[in-house]
Every structure is written in structure tokens, then in C-alpha cells.
Design an enzyme around this catalytic site. Structure first.
Site, mmCIF file in Angstrom:
data_model
loop_
_atom_site.group_PDB
_atom_site.id
_atom_site.type_symbol
_atom_site.label_atom_id
_atom_site.label_comp_id
_atom_site.label_asym_id
_atom_site.label_seq_id
_atom_site.Cartn_x
_atom_site.Cartn_y
_atom_site.Cartn_z
ATOM 1 N N THR A 322 86.917 42.075 67.743
ATOM 2 C CA THR A 322 86.047 43.303 67.558
ATOM 3 C C THR A 322 85.505 43.839 68.411
ATOM 4 O OG1 THR A 322 85.145 40.968 66.314
ATOM 5 C CG2 THR A 322 83.737 42.771 66.554
ATOM 6 N N THR A 323 84.899 44.934 68.556
ATOM 7 C CA THR A 323 84.699 46.280 69.440
ATOM 8 C C THR A 323 83.299 46.598 69.510
ATOM 9 O OG1 THR A 323 85.485 47.683 70.754
ATOM 10 C CG2 THR A 323 85.959 48.141 68.623
#
Length: 500
Positions: A322-323
């Protein structure tokens, strides 16, 4: 005076978003361009065939949430007919099992979400917003130390198919620091997408290529019928700060809301650790994972909040991929965009250079085991972009980190709200995380002896991490005050910031 702030998980993502702002784009324009670059520069964490949540805080208007996360397919094939493989990922002090293969691909929503966000809040043409990502995909990006580390974690997934190996391990070994990743097929895809819009992904050549993967659940109707969903944020206040969170079916927002409403002002570390544990326990007891809408009502009921406060008061007396992108523009519009590809399904969609998501294989999202998901349902997620507003100030933040997102955001938010800390010390302070099982607290042993003693006193079986780790999330935050702009990028996940 500075007139914007950007914080993301990669220097190229940050630079691109900042350039869009300098060209007169909105915060949402910047987030869109940054998200497309993240698909090139952060390939494990972001993909055009994935999903995300965008929170937008327009000047003098209510906060809005755009849900472009994964939808489950309309029909479920039997396990005997789908391609699903189990992979173990070693994070150093923890291991997690993930699933990949065509049978783990959910209906992607990122591209429809980008175009919906652009239609509502964009100013610069999509062809211009996509241009930096196209150029980087065609000419190549340098693999950073952090991206090499992430690729190392998912090596088994990214080397599970010949097309993926050709892209990410062209000489038989995974790309390493300072290697160049080129993806000309993806450059061509983004170029066409910018001209043709989301239909290219939902009904055109990309849709056809995705459906050509054998052993998956997706159908033509799944891709064609996908629509982003606009949602009203989950709202409450603490110590005079208005807080907006990702609502149900988000799993992260409701847990963060319960913790922040139940904790007293300036809680000590032992109390905070206990609170995180109790929230995880309540999540399980209320069956939030399976019934997020009903679970949100139960968990945030006044009696539940009061009961947790009472529990905490008694303790106080005893003394994956996830970013995130955060942007605030010169006019005060804020955008917080969390996106994820899971760990990737291990397969490159033919002719596209894109690895699709593996969200149907994520234990956090499908807790009863592989293939246990409900048909035609928007998947819940821990992802939770946030907005904090106090006396005309606006803070936008969010985090990667799967199940650790809620812990990371609660801790950073408390430092910002109760401690009134600057963003950087709030983001870099040592973190903890705990679930209801197996009752072991993980914490970063990078603080004071008092911090360590507090963790071990509350949970004697605590697992100490000697350095800051990506395991504990990556909070990227920006703030607009009457004196200017502020930004903080989390070094746990290669945070990069720009203010001007």
C-alpha cells in the site's frame, strides 16, 4: 510564503505532484498524476489494475470520499477451476502467507476512480497528467533502496510467472538497487488510456487482455459495470479538532474512530497499547470484517465508546502492498489518496506490462480463507485517508501498511491532536501494533527506556523491533496553517516531501 505541500512514498511521485501544482493544477490533479507515477516507480504497491480511496477536502465545502477499491466478481468459480497459489512472505521478524494467481484478481477500480475524480475536481487535461508516468515507463526508473527491499519481500510472487520474471528479473535475479526498470508496454497503455478514458480498461483492449488470463473469476460484466462510489466521511471531533475518516465498508476508519473517541486526552503509552488491543478485540466480537456497515454502528454506539472508556480507565489507574499520497494546493484544497495492489497476483496481463491485484487472496480482506468472499460486493479495506481541521488549519494524511494502518494513524493523529506536535516528529515517533490474537505487541524499540518499559509492562511478550520498519506503516502527511505549509514523509516507507 509557501503555497503547497506534497508528501508521498517516492521522490518521483512527489516531484510529479509538485510540478502539476506549479502548473496550476488542483490537489486532485496532483494526486492523479502522482498515482500514475506510483504505478511505475512503486510497482509492488500500486497498479492501474488495483484500487484505492481518495479523500478530498475542498475549500469551504464538506469533505468527500471517493471509493475506487476492489469489487468482488459477480460469480464465483470452484477452487478446482481457479488458479490460486500460496506464498509466504518474510518481513524479517514476522512472516505472512499470501495468495496469488488469476483466481485472486478482483475487479479493479483505480482507473475509473481517477477519471471520476478528474471530472469532479480536475483542471489540467488527463493527457498532461499522464505524461510524466508515460515518460518514466518508457525511459525507465532507477530502483531505490526501499523499492528493492519491497521487491525482495515479494520475490516469490514476482518470479512466479515468465512474463513477470522478464520484467522484474530480466537476468534471472530480482531487480536491485540502482537497476533500471523499463516498462514500454505500460507506457503505451497509459498513453491510450489518457485519450480514451476508463472505457479502455473496462471494455477495450485492457479488459480483453485481463479476461484472457486463465483460472480467474472475472467476466466482461464485472469490468463493464464497475463504478466508483462517492461516500460521506465518518465524522467526529476530539479536543476541538474535526476529524474525517474513510467510512464503512472501510475497516480502518471505524477502528480509528473508536480509539480516538475512547482515549482520554494525552494517553500514556501503556494505555494506548491497551486501547489498540481492545479495539482489535471488539472488532472481532462485532464481526466487523464480515458486516462492516452493521459493525460500524455497533462499534461507534455511545454505549460501546463508554464501555471502552471504562475499561481503559481501569487500566490507566494500574499505571502489503500500500502507498499513500497527501497534497494541499495553494487554494486550500486537500487530497489524501491511499492505493494498493495487495502484493500483486504474480501475472502480467498480456501486452500491458501490468501486474493485476491479488485482493481476493488477502487474508485481511477475506478472513475466512481463500475463495470465501461474497459475490458482487465492494471489498472492505484497512486503508483510511484522513482529514483533520482545527481553527482554519487543514491536515491531510494516510498510511500504507495493511492491518497496521489503523495503529499508525491513531498514534500519529494523537500526537497531532493532543500533543499539537509538528508533522515530522509525529510521523517519526516510535510505533506499536497489536491484534487481539496472538496477544503479542510489536513495537519499535527506538525510543526512550520509559517507552520500552511501558510496552513490556503492559504486554510482557512484546516483540521489540530495533529499527523503524515498513511493517509499522508509512504515514505521509501535509498541513496548511495561517503561516504556510508543512509536510512529513515517513522514512519507514521512503517518504519524500516538497513544500513551496
Amino acid at each position: 510564503m509557501k503555497n503547497f505541500a506534497v508528501a508521498t512514498g517516492h521522490q518521483l511521485t512527489t516531484y510529479t505532484a509538485a510540478e502539476v501544482l506549479r502548473a496550476g493544477g488542483t490537489a486532485v490533479d496532483a494526486a492523479i498524476a502522482g498515482a500514475l507515477v506510483a504505478c511505475i516507480a512503486e510497482p509492488v504497491l500500486a497498479s492501474p489494475l488495483a484500487g484505492g480511496f481518495l479523500m478530498v477536502s475542498p475549500p469551504d465545502k464538506p469533505v468527500q470520499v471517493l471509493d475506487s477499491f476492489i469489487q468482488t466478481p459477480k460469480r464465483k468459480r470452484s477452487l478446482a477451476d481457479v488458479d490460486i497459489r500460496e506464498i509466504e512472505v518474510d518481513f524479517g521478524q514476522n512472516t505472512h502467507n499470501f495468495h496469488c494467481g488469476a483466481g485472486t484478481i478482483g475487479t479493479p477500480g483505480l482507473v475509473p476512480g481517477l477519471f471520476e475524480a478528474h471530472a469532479q475536481f480536475g483542471h489540467i487535461p488527463m493527457t498532461e497528467l499522464a505524461a510524466p508516468a508515460i515518460e518514466l515507463a518508457r525511459n525507465g526508473v532507477v530502483i531505490t533502496e526501499f523499492q528493492a527491499e519491497v521487491l525482495g519481500y515479494v520475490k516469490a510472487i514476482f518470479m512466479s510467472s515468465e512474463n513477470s520474471k522478464a520484467l522484474y528479473a530480466p537476468e534471472g535475479k530480482m531487480l536491485r538497487v540502482d537497476d533500471i526498470l523499463k516498462n514500454p508496454q505500460l507506457a503505451d497503455v497509459l498513453e491510450t488510456m489518457a485519450l480514451e478514458g476508463p472505457r479502455f480498461f473496462q471494455e477495450g483492449e485492457i479488459a480483453q487482455a485481463l479476461l484472457s488470463l486463465e483460472g480467474g473469476h472475472l467476466t466482461v460484466e464485472d469490468l463493464k459495470s464497475y463504478r466508483p462510489i462517492g461516500r460521506k466521511p465518518l465524522k467526529f471531533s476530539r479536543s476541538g479538532v474535526e476529524i474525517d475518516l474513510n467510512p464503512a465498508p472501510s475497516l480502518g476508519g471505524v477502528q480509528i474512530a473508536l480509539a480516538l473517541q475512547a482515549l482520554p486526552p494525552d494517553p500514556d503509552n501503556r494505555l494506548l497499547a491497551r486501547c489498540l488491543f481492545e479495539v482489535a478485540r471488539i472488532r472481532k466480537e462485532t464481526d466487523l470484517d464480515h458486516h462492516p456497515l452493521r459493525g460500524e454502528k455497533i462499534m461507534l454506539d455511545a454505549e460501546m465508546v463508554a464501555s471502552l472508556r471504562k475499561t481503559l480507565k481501569s487500566h490507566q489507574a494500574a499505571t502489503r502492498g500500500t502507498t499513500h499520497i497527501s497534497v494541499i494546493d495553494a487554494k486550500g484544497m486537500g487530497a489524501a489518496f491511499t492505493l494498493s495492489n495487495g502484493e500483486g497476483c504474480g501475472l502480467i496481463v498480456p501486452g500491458t506490462g501490468i501486474m493485476a491485484n491479488n485482493m481476493l487472496g488477502e487474508d485481511d480482506l477475506v478472513p475466512d480463507g481463500v475463495n470465501s468472499w461474497t459475490e458482487d460486493t465492494r471489498l472492505a479495506s484497512m486503508m483510511c485517508p484522513m482529514a483533520l481541521r482545527r481553527n482554519g488549519e487543514l491536515t491531510m494524511l494516510g498510511s500504507g501498511g495493511s492491518n497496521r494502518i489503523r495503529s499508525a494513524l491513531v498514534q500519529v493523529a494523537l500526537r497531532i491532536i493532543d500533543g499539537e506536535e509538528a508533522l515530522e516528529p509525529a510521523v517519526l515517533a516510535p510505533r506499536m501494533h497489536i491484534d487481539d490474537t496472538p496477544h503479542i505487541l510489536d513495537f519499535e524499540d527506538t525510543g526512550s527506556e520509559e517507552w520500552r518499559d511501558a510496552m513490556l509492562a503492559e504486554f510482557p511478550r512484546a516483540n521489540a523491533w530495533l529499527n523503524r520498519s515498513m511493517y509499522f506503516g508509512g504515514v505521509h502527511a501535509v498541513r496548511k496553517t495561517k503561516n504556510g505549509f508543512e509536510a512529513a514523509g515517513d522514512e519507514r516507507r521512503s517518504g519524500a516531501v516538497l513544500t513551496k
